[in-house]
Design a protein around this motif. Structure first.
Motif, PDB file in Angstrom:
ATOM      1  N   ASN A 121       0.826  -1.206   0.000  1.00 26.31           N
ATOM      2  CA  ASN A 121       0.000   0.000   0.000  1.00 26.31           C
ATOM      3  C   ASN A 121       0.863   1.260   0.000  1.00 26.31           C
ATOM      4  O   ASN A 121       0.749   2.121   0.869  1.00 26.31           O
ATOM      5  CB  ASN A 121      -0.943  -0.009   1.200  1.00 26.31           C
ATOM      6  N   THR A 210      -1.123  -4.282  -3.005  1.00 26.54           N
ATOM      7  CA  THR A 210      -2.005  -3.121  -3.048  1.00 26.54           C
ATOM      8  C   THR A 210      -3.409  -3.503  -2.580  1.00 26.54           C
ATOM      9  O   THR A 210      -3.737  -4.681  -2.446  1.00 26.54           O
ATOM     10  CB  THR A 210      -2.120  -2.536  -4.469  1.00 26.54           C
ATOM     11  N   ALA A 219      -4.358   1.240  -6.378  1.00 23.94           N
ATOM     12  CA  ALA A 219      -3.899   0.025  -7.039  1.00 23.94           C
ATOM     13  C   ALA A 219      -3.145   0.361  -8.318  1.00 23.94           C
ATOM     14  O   ALA A 219      -2.161  -0.310  -8.670  1.00 23.94           O
ATOM     15  CB  ALA A 219      -5.087  -0.889  -7.332  1.00 23.94           C
ATOM     16  N   GLY A 222       0.242   1.136  -7.331  1.00 17.11           N
ATOM     17  CA  GLY A 222       0.926  -0.096  -6.955  1.00 17.11           C
ATOM     18  C   GLY A 222       1.382  -0.882  -8.169  1.00 17.11           C
ATOM     19  O   GLY A 222       2.491  -1.431  -8.188  1.00 17.11           O
ATOM     20  N   GLU A 236      -2.848  -8.032  -5.426  1.00 13.34           N
ATOM     21  CA  GLU A 236      -3.878  -7.037  -5.107  1.00 13.34           C
ATOM     22  C   GLU A 236      -4.930  -7.674  -4.212  1.00 13.34           C
ATOM     23  O   GLU A 236      -5.489  -8.724  -4.552  1.00 13.34           O
ATOM     24  CB  GLU A 236      -4.513  -6.524  -6.394  1.00 13.34           C
TER      25      GLU A 236
END
Length: 263
Positions: A121, A210, A219, A222, A236
């Motif tokens: 993150n 993410t 995202a 990321g 993810e």
């Protein structure tokens, strides 16, 4: 309560899994406005495989909060200084948000100290002056309570906040008691850090995690981070910003699989 004298400050840290004298080390680095307690959900599982070193980033928790602004060089220097104080040569590193930014800088600039790195993150460039300058100013002048209700709902889904009120209350308690100056100074460190140009040179095996619904470090950011680091893995999760808490049941094995598996 253990402290290490590092770069002119006292840095609070905690070690779990110390009974595993031959186990590799894993350093956990907290997000902005949190402290080492944010890793509680991971410690038991991680300490079965690693000697786990958590620390409060300067300006957070029980670590000193000298007047800032701080820099990414100071944040990485604190990690290296802590490792030197504890006579630790190489570690795995896992950081979330601000901690992930610290991990990017460590991997780019001090690869000889790292085995593998988990960047959760986070992004190589987080936010902009439009975000950080007023937030730093408000936290200094009005205190952490003044910004809590604007920041914390971005960390978790409304469903999680409703279903886990005690967890959220603990997170909020840490946030509102974070040192005003420490928080503001770290906002300034994040604002000044742009590591996008250093990603291509990272050779440390990297995992980028993410949250699909993360609005702080998206995202998309990321994916850009993972694509910029040669050979990086990308995962993810169905989470907002603090994925290690909101999706602990997925986050923990994902990190362990990466850290203990084959390169």
């Amino acid at each position: 309560m253990p402290f290490a004298a590092v770069n002119g400050i006292n840095l609070h840290y905690r070690v779990d899994g110390a009974q595993n004298a031959d186990a590799p080390w894993l350093v956990l680095s907290n997000s902005l406005g949190a402290d080492l307690s944010m890793w509680t959900a991971q410690v038991e599982a991680f300490s079965k495989h690693f000697r786990v070193l958590r620390y409060d980033t300067r300006g957070h928790g029980h670590s000193d909060a000298p007047k800032g602004p701080y820099t990414i060089e100071q944040l990485t220097g604190d990690v290296l200084g802590l490792l030197d104080a504890l006579k630790i040569e190489r570690v795995n590193f896992c950081g979330i948000s601000m901690g992930g930014l610290t991990g990017i800088a460590l991997a780019a600039r001090h690869p000889q100290r790292l085995n593998r790195v988990v960047l959760s993150n986070t992004a190589a460039r987080i936010g902009s002056p439009d975000v950080w300058v007023p937030r730093a100013k408000r936290s200094r002048e009005e205190g952490m309570l003044a910004i809590a209700d604007a920041v914390l709902p971005r960390w978790f889904s409304a469903k999680f906040i409703e279903s886990e009120p005690l967890v959220f209350a603990q997170i909020r308690d840490v946030f509102v008691h974070t040192d005003n100056e420490g928080y503001a100074s770290n906002c300034e460190a994040i604002d000044a850090a742009d590591l996008r140009g250093e990603l291509a040179g990272i050779k440390v095996p990297s995992l980028v995690i993410t949250g699909t619904h993360d609005v702080s470090t998206t995202a998309e950011q990321g994916r850009a981070l993972a694509s910029g680091i040669p050979g990086a893995r990308y995962v993810e999760l169905d989470a907002f910003h603090i994925s290690n808490i909101e999706r602990a049941g997925e986050f923990t094995p994902t990190v362990l699989d990466f850290l203990t598996g084959q390169p």
